[in-house]
Design an enzyme around this catalytic site. Structure first.
Site, PDB file in Angstrom:
ATOM      1  N   HIS A  40     -44.537 -36.659  41.146  1.00  5.89           N
ATOM      2  CA  HIS A  40     -44.281 -37.823  40.293  1.00  5.89           C
ATOM      3  C   HIS A  40     -44.613 -37.467  38.839  1.00  5.89           C
ATOM      4  O   HIS A  40     -45.049 -36.365  38.540  1.00  5.89           O
ATOM      5  CB  HIS A  40     -45.189 -38.986  40.725  1.00  5.89           C
ATOM      6  CG  HIS A  40     -44.858 -39.580  42.059  1.00  5.89           C
ATOM      7  ND1 HIS A  40     -44.268 -40.806  42.202  1.00  5.89           N
ATOM      8  CD2 HIS A  40     -45.051 -39.110  43.320  1.00  5.89           C
ATOM      9  CE1 HIS A  40     -44.111 -41.077  43.482  1.00  5.89           C
ATOM     10  NE2 HIS A  40     -44.582 -40.062  44.191  1.00  5.89           N
ATOM     11  N   GLU A  51     -49.023 -35.908  39.693  1.00  5.11           N
ATOM     12  CA  GLU A  51     -48.507 -36.678  38.553  1.00  5.11           C
ATOM     13  C   GLU A  51     -48.431 -35.684  37.401  1.00  5.11           C
ATOM     14  O   GLU A  51     -49.458 -35.273  36.863  1.00  5.11           O
ATOM     15  CB  GLU A  51     -49.447 -37.841  38.198  1.00  5.11           C
ATOM     16  CG  GLU A  51     -49.542 -38.921  39.262  1.00  5.11           C
ATOM     17  CD  GLU A  51     -48.380 -39.906  39.246  1.00  5.11           C
ATOM     18  OE1 GLU A  51     -47.496 -39.779  38.361  1.00  5.11           O
ATOM     19  OE2 GLU A  51     -48.354 -40.797  40.102  1.00  5.11           O
ATOM     20  N   HIS A  68     -39.471 -41.967  42.324  1.00 13.57           N
ATOM     21  CA  HIS A  68     -39.244 -42.968  41.281  1.00 13.57           C
ATOM     22  C   HIS A  68     -38.190 -42.449  40.308  1.00 13.57           C
ATOM     23  O   HIS A  68     -38.340 -41.377  39.735  1.00 13.57           O
ATOM     24  CB  HIS A  68     -40.551 -43.303  40.556  1.00 13.57           C
ATOM     25  CG  HIS A  68     -41.524 -44.043  41.427  1.00 13.57           C
ATOM     26  ND1 HIS A  68     -42.867 -43.751  41.472  1.00 13.57           N
ATOM     27  CD2 HIS A  68     -41.319 -45.071  42.301  1.00 13.57           C
ATOM     28  CE1 HIS A  68     -43.455 -44.576  42.336  1.00 13.57           C
ATOM     29  NE2 HIS A  68     -42.552 -45.375  42.851  1.00 13.57           N
TER      30      HIS A  68
END
Length: 409
Positions: free
Chosen positions: A296, A370, A168
């Site tokens: 991420h 994350e 992303h």
């Protein structure tokens, strides 16, 4: 260079804010979803309005022009909220807080793609017995997807770990970690016993930036861009979410078939050339790849399959034990707390993720990190946090790698 580019975008986010909403009734959820249909909101967590449920925090970046409507809706609906980022533009400008750009490659700043590309080529050519580079294909816009192979050169194939960063585009801390990892490997090999053992026994494939086109776009045009930059037939909306584009329960849950959505799953599984290039490489090397790590931000989570179903993975108990051990190792350095568990149950269901796909391909140790933080800065984590974030994450990655090495299959 990057700082001046971001400065040139400084009108872009003037007076924008990031809200954290706390829906506690079904009516609140409906209100948020309806609001998202009528105005363009930038969902930070969860990834889109479709994933909003009661009793989760909903982080939304709200453009200045919609603030009045936002406040009115929240007050009338009785939705509890707080402001996470009051001055969005200052947060964007404040990311670059690590001082002037040094002449050498810096591991404590957010580098542009051209800087990362030059670094990748240099680190491979200057460490030939430890690092090699290859191009696994080109992006939609024609950029080379550079993959680094880190490990002691060997004549016979070694078991391997595959790690990617920057799926992303706006999650800038992610590519920073991939660069940090490679540097840590080459600078501590021979002196750190764990790293030396790892690189003697295994190879680590590192893809520093997966979604290069999107990453470039976040540096030049829109800091908040998430998806790829491919065109969608029949729509003026650009891009696909590459982490909804893998062939794992593709587009069944927690993903959108609307090209304008931030979680658009693409026209088919692997419609995105970037996803296909990565999937092809992993398929071609699946006999040696024993672990898949994808990095991420944000939320401080260590997730494993499944996300496309609430069913537990066949290896659930081992994956959970390893995740908890890795999280404890991470916490030991700076006290940063992580939550671990299967994706669907721990955060929300989402189909088409690379981690589920790798696991179903037969790569048992499949994990999604994350990284920091839990929303105070969100995607705008300052550069001053790159070093502590990367230092602690190294401990978790090393923990997983050591377990994989002891439990080859």
């Amino acid at each position: 260079m990057m700082f001046s580019l971001l400065k040139s975008l400084s009108f872009f986010f003037l007076r924008d804010k990031v809200f954290r909403l706390k829906p506690s009734l079904d009516a609140h959820v409906t209100l948020i979803k309806d609001l998202a249909k009528s105005i363009k909101l930038d969902f930070w967590s969860p990834d889109s309005e479709d994933l909003v449920t009661i009793d989760i925090n909903v982080d939304i970046h709200v453009p200045a022009r919609y603030l009045d409507m936002m406040y009115t809706t929240l007050e009338q609906g009785g939705i509890v909220y707080e402001i996470l980022i009051d001055d969005f533009q200052s947060a964007v400008d404040g990311q670059a807080d690590s001082g002037a750009s040094p002449r050498a490659h810096s591991y404590t700043k957010y580098n542009t793609w051209s800087e990362i590309e030059a670094w990748a080529n240099t680190i491979a050519s200057s460490n030939p017995s430890l690092v090699s580079s290859q191009v696994i294909g080109n992006t939609y816009e024609g950029r080379s997807m550079i993959l680094l192979k880190v490990g002691k050169s060997s004549t016979s194939p070694k078991p391997a770990i595959f790690m990617d960063c920057g799926i992303h585009a706006r999650e800038w801390i992610s590519p920073a970690f991939c660069q940090w990892f490679v540097n840590e490997a080459v600078t501590t090999y021979g002196s750190d016993s764990a790293m030396t053992t790892l690189l003697n026994s295994m190879d680590v494939y590192v893809l520093p930036v997966f979604n290069i086109d999107g990453y470039v776009y976040t540096h030049t045009s829109d800091r908040m861009w998430r998806k790829t930059r491919s065109r969608n037939s029949g729509s003026s909306c650009i891009g696909t979410d590459p982490n909804r584009n893998f062939d794992a329960g593709w587009c069944t849950i927690g993903a959108s078939s609307n090209p304008c959505s931030e979680t658009f799953c693409g026209s088919t599984a692997e419609s995105e050339i970037e996803s296909k290039n990565v999937a092809n490489f992993i398929r071609d090397n699946k006999s040696t790849i024993k672990a898949y790590l994808t990095v991420h931000s944000y939320s401080q989570l260590l997730l494993f399959p499944y996300s496309y179903t609430f069913d537990l993975a066949a290896d659930h108990s081992e994956l959970l034990t390893v995740a908890k051990g890795a999280s404890a190792a991470l916490t030991s350095l700076h006290g940063t707390r992580y939550t671990s568990g299967p994706g669907a149950a721990t955060i929300y269901p989402a189909a088409g993720g690379s981690d589920d796909w790798a696991y179903d391909l037969g790569i048992k140790y499949s994990y999604t990190f994350e990284l920091r933080d839990t929303g105070y800065y969100g995607f705008l984590l300052p550069e001053s946090q790159i070093q502590p974030t990367c230092e602690e994450t190294m401990l978790a990655v090393n923990y997983i790698a050591a377990h994989v090495l002891k439990n080859l299959y």
